[in-house]
Design an enzyme around this catalytic site. Structure first.
Site, PDB file in Angstrom:
ATOM      1  N   ALA A  38     -12.543   6.174   8.236  1.00 20.96           N
ATOM      2  CA  ALA A  38     -12.400   7.544   8.717  1.00 20.96           C
ATOM      3  C   ALA A  38     -11.791   8.465   7.663  1.00 20.96           C
ATOM      4  CB  ALA A  38     -11.540   7.564   9.972  1.00 20.96           C
TER       5      ALA A  38
ATOM      6  N   ASP B  93       0.831  -1.208   0.000  1.00 17.79           N
ATOM      7  CA  ASP B  93       0.000   0.000   0.000  1.00 17.79           C
ATOM      8  C   ASP B  93       0.862   1.253   0.000  1.00 17.79           C
ATOM      9  OD1 ASP B  93      -2.450  -1.150  -0.162  1.00 17.79           O
ATOM     10  OD2 ASP B  93      -3.065  -0.737   1.896  1.00 17.79           O
ATOM     11  N   MET B  94       0.225   2.392  -0.278  1.00 18.99           N
ATOM     12  CA  MET B  94       0.939   3.674  -0.264  1.00 18.99           C
ATOM     13  C   MET B  94       0.313   4.599   0.767  1.00 18.99           C
ATOM     14  SD  MET B  94       3.511   5.111  -1.623  1.00 18.99           S
ATOM     15  CE  MET B  94       3.919   4.385  -3.215  1.00 18.99           C
TER      16      MET B  94
ATOM     17  N   ARG C  23      -1.314  -1.117  -8.589  1.00 19.05           N
ATOM     18  CA  ARG C  23      -2.724  -1.048  -8.200  1.00 19.05           C
ATOM     19  C   ARG C  23      -3.071   0.426  -8.079  1.00 19.05           C
ATOM     20  NH1 ARG C  23      -4.616  -4.841  -3.527  1.00 19.05           N
ATOM     21  NH2 ARG C  23      -3.464  -3.520  -2.105  1.00 19.05           N
TER      22      ARG C  23
HETATM   23  C1  LIG Z   1      -8.104  -2.328  -2.943  1.00 20.56           C
HETATM   24  C2  LIG Z   1      -7.881  -0.927  -2.455  1.00 20.56           C
HETATM   25  C3  LIG Z   1      -6.643  -0.569  -1.930  1.00 20.56           C
HETATM   26  C4  LIG Z   1      -6.428   0.741  -1.495  1.00 20.56           C
HETATM   27  N1  LIG Z   1      -5.172   1.097  -1.063  1.00 20.56           N
HETATM   28  C5  LIG Z   1      -4.907   2.403  -0.804  1.00 20.56           C
HETATM   29  C6  LIG Z   1      -3.581   2.839  -0.522  1.00 20.56           C
HETATM   30  O1  LIG Z   1      -2.638   2.041  -0.461  1.00 20.56           O
HETATM   31  N2  LIG Z   1      -3.355   4.167  -0.328  1.00 20.56           N
HETATM   32  C7  LIG Z   1      -4.372   5.100  -0.425  1.00 20.56           C
HETATM   33  O2  LIG Z   1      -4.098   6.303  -0.298  1.00 20.56           O
HETATM   34  N3  LIG Z   1      -5.658   4.701  -0.656  1.00 20.56           N
HETATM   35  C8  LIG Z   1      -5.951   3.395  -0.852  1.00 20.56           C
HETATM   36  N4  LIG Z   1      -7.245   3.014  -1.120  1.00 20.56           N
HETATM   37  C9  LIG Z   1      -8.351   3.985  -0.943  1.00 20.56           C
HETATM   38  C10 LIG Z   1      -8.572   4.863  -2.185  1.00 20.56           C
HETATM   39  O3  LIG Z   1      -7.523   5.774  -2.354  1.00 20.56           O
HETATM   40  C11 LIG Z   1      -9.892   5.680  -2.073  1.00 20.56           C
HETATM   41  O4  LIG Z   1      -9.795   6.550  -0.981  1.00 20.56           O
HETATM   42  C12 LIG Z   1     -11.134   4.835  -1.883  1.00 20.56           C
HETATM   43  O5  LIG Z   1     -11.093   3.660  -2.644  1.00 20.56           O
HETATM   44  C13 LIG Z   1     -12.391   5.633  -2.294  1.00 20.56           C
HETATM   45  O6  LIG Z   1     -12.312   6.018  -3.647  1.00 20.56           O
HETATM   46  P1  LIG Z   1     -13.108   5.266  -4.840  1.00 20.56           P
HETATM   47  O7  LIG Z   1     -12.222   5.223  -6.037  1.00 20.56           O
HETATM   48  O8  LIG Z   1     -13.518   3.933  -4.356  1.00 20.56           O
HETATM   49  O9  LIG Z   1     -14.399   6.075  -5.133  1.00 20.56           O
HETATM   50  P2  LIG Z   1     -14.925   7.575  -4.832  1.00 20.56           P
HETATM   51  O10 LIG Z   1     -14.564   8.535  -5.898  1.00 20.56           O
HETATM   52  O11 LIG Z   1     -14.604   7.938  -3.417  1.00 20.56           O
HETATM   53  O12 LIG Z   1     -16.416   7.305  -5.012  1.00 20.56           O
HETATM   54  C14 LIG Z   1     -16.991   7.039  -6.298  1.00 20.56           C
HETATM   55  C15 LIG Z   1     -18.254   6.246  -6.113  1.00 20.56           C
HETATM   56  O13 LIG Z   1     -17.898   4.923  -5.701  1.00 20.56           O
HETATM   57  C16 LIG Z   1     -18.823   4.476  -4.737  1.00 20.56           C
HETATM   58  N5  LIG Z   1     -18.133   4.318  -3.481  1.00 20.56           N
HETATM   59  C17 LIG Z   1     -16.998   4.922  -3.074  1.00 20.56           C
HETATM   60  N6  LIG Z   1     -16.629   4.498  -1.863  1.00 20.56           N
HETATM   61  C18 LIG Z   1     -17.580   3.618  -1.508  1.00 20.56           C
HETATM   62  C19 LIG Z   1     -17.805   2.842  -0.350  1.00 20.56           C
HETATM   63  N7  LIG Z   1     -16.977   2.921   0.683  1.00 20.56           N
HETATM   64  N8  LIG Z   1     -18.884   2.032  -0.318  1.00 20.56           N
HETATM   65  C20 LIG Z   1     -19.740   1.961  -1.347  1.00 20.56           C
HETATM   66  N9  LIG Z   1     -19.593   2.684  -2.461  1.00 20.56           N
HETATM   67  C21 LIG Z   1     -18.540   3.495  -2.534  1.00 20.56           C
HETATM   68  C22 LIG Z   1     -19.898   5.507  -4.599  1.00 20.56           C
HETATM   69  O14 LIG Z   1     -20.967   5.230  -5.474  1.00 20.56           O
HETATM   70  C23 LIG Z   1     -19.191   6.775  -5.014  1.00 20.56           C
HETATM   71  O15 LIG Z   1     -20.044   7.772  -5.486  1.00 20.56           O
HETATM   72  C24 LIG Z   1      -7.489   1.708  -1.550  1.00 20.56           C
HETATM   73  C25 LIG Z   1      -8.728   1.336  -2.069  1.00 20.56           C
HETATM   74  C26 LIG Z   1      -8.934   0.053  -2.525  1.00 20.56           C
HETATM   75  C27 LIG Z   1     -10.274  -0.300  -3.097  1.00 20.56           C
END
Ligand SMILES: Cc1cc2nc3c(=O)[nH]c(=O)nc-3n(C[C@H](O)[C@H](O)[C@H](O)COP(=O)(O)OP(=O)(O)OC[C@H]3O[C@@H](n4cnc5c(N)ncnc54)[C@H](O)[C@@H]3O)c2cc1C
Length: 204
Positions: A188, A26-27, A76
């Site tokens: 959070a 992860d980052m 990723r």
């Molecule tokens: C496998 C994985 C690994 C990750 N690793 C890291 C990391 O190493 N470092 C880091 O900085 N971040 C990490 N993240 C978090 C990432 O950066 C985002 O903050 C997070 O995934 C929310 O962004 P989004 O692209 O899902 O959608 P967003 O743009 O936040 O949302 C778009 C749409 O997706 C849907 N959605 C979003 N979140 C949810 C939810 N929780 N439940 C249901 N629907 C939702 C909604 O319909 C929303 O309108 C990771 C996420 C995933 C899935």
């Protein structure tokens, strides 16, 4: 302590290799990006089974992809979860989404893509995934060539829809003694996620 971190990760990469598996790293915040990528490069050179998260909200990410891809380091791509200054990251969500798509296009481009390169999209954004799938169609990539990762318990209905369409879907599960603080921290990072989790428990 970068040395200790490298040693701990070597043990995990070694174990992953024994199990014919893959190690995703992860980052965290921007202050750690260079140190993380340096360790990732060293691990990939030694073990060849390592991928790293890159964050689409950072201005630097396309350059990081270009540097990592020839080494076969898996990527990723996520949007990014931390609060970063505008000098380092796009402040507007629309710009983050567009940058995500542009980097996705570069990740999927066949030119110069090593066979071992693993392109993964870590997002719950169904519209963005649909846009990436539409792009795949235009360049002749089947759904089965796509890999999407989501967090456990989030967008389960979308996960099932993607699997039915042939997309490879993995669910990231927090485990071990620290699973609960980790999961709470992820929630959070984006208070709206608490509502999303509750809603997605009942989504069809
Ligand atoms: C496998 C994985 C690994 C990750 N690793 C890291 C990391 O190493 N470092 C880091 O900085 N971040 C990490 N993240 C978090 C990432 O950066 C985002 O903050 C997070 O995934 C929310 O962004 P989004 O692209 O899902 O959608 P967003 O743009 O936040 O949302 C778009 C749409 O997706 C849907 N959605 C979003 N979140 C949810 C939810 N929780 N439940 C249901 N629907 C939702 C909604 O319909 C929303 O309108 C990771 C996420 C995933 C899935």
């Amino acid at each position: 302590d970068a040395g200790r971190c490298h040693q701990n990760l070597r043990a995990l990469a070694e174990r992953a290799r024994q199990l014919n598996s893959y190690l995703w790293i992860d980052m965290e915040q921007t202050a750690y990006v260079d140190a993380t990528l340096e360790i990732v490069r060293r691990l990939q050179a030694e073990f060849g089974n390592v991928g790293v998260c890159l964050q689409a909200y950072l201005h630097r990410t396309m350059d990081d992809l270009v540097a990592l891809r020839p080494l076969g380091v898996g990527v990723r791509l996520v949007k990014g979860a931390y609060s970063e200054p505008p000098a380092l990251a796009f402040p507007r969500k629309a710009d983050v989404d567009e940058n995500f798509f542009q980097i996705a296009v570069a990740m999927l481009a066949p030119q110069g893509r090593p066979a071992a390169f693993r392109a993964v999209f870590g997002t719950h954004d169904a519209l963005l995934i649909a846009r990436i799938r539409a792009h795949c169609k235009t360049i002749g990539l089947a759904d089965s060539a796509l890999e999407v990762h989501m967090l456990y318990g989030i967008q389960r209905a979308e996960q099932l829809r993607l699997v039915q369409a042939g997309v490879r879907v993995c669910v990231l599960i927090a485990y071990g003694a620290f699973w609960f603080p980790w999961y709470m921290r992820r929630l959070a990072e984006r208070p709206a996620n608490v509502g999303f989790v509750i809603r997605s428990m009942f989504a069809r």
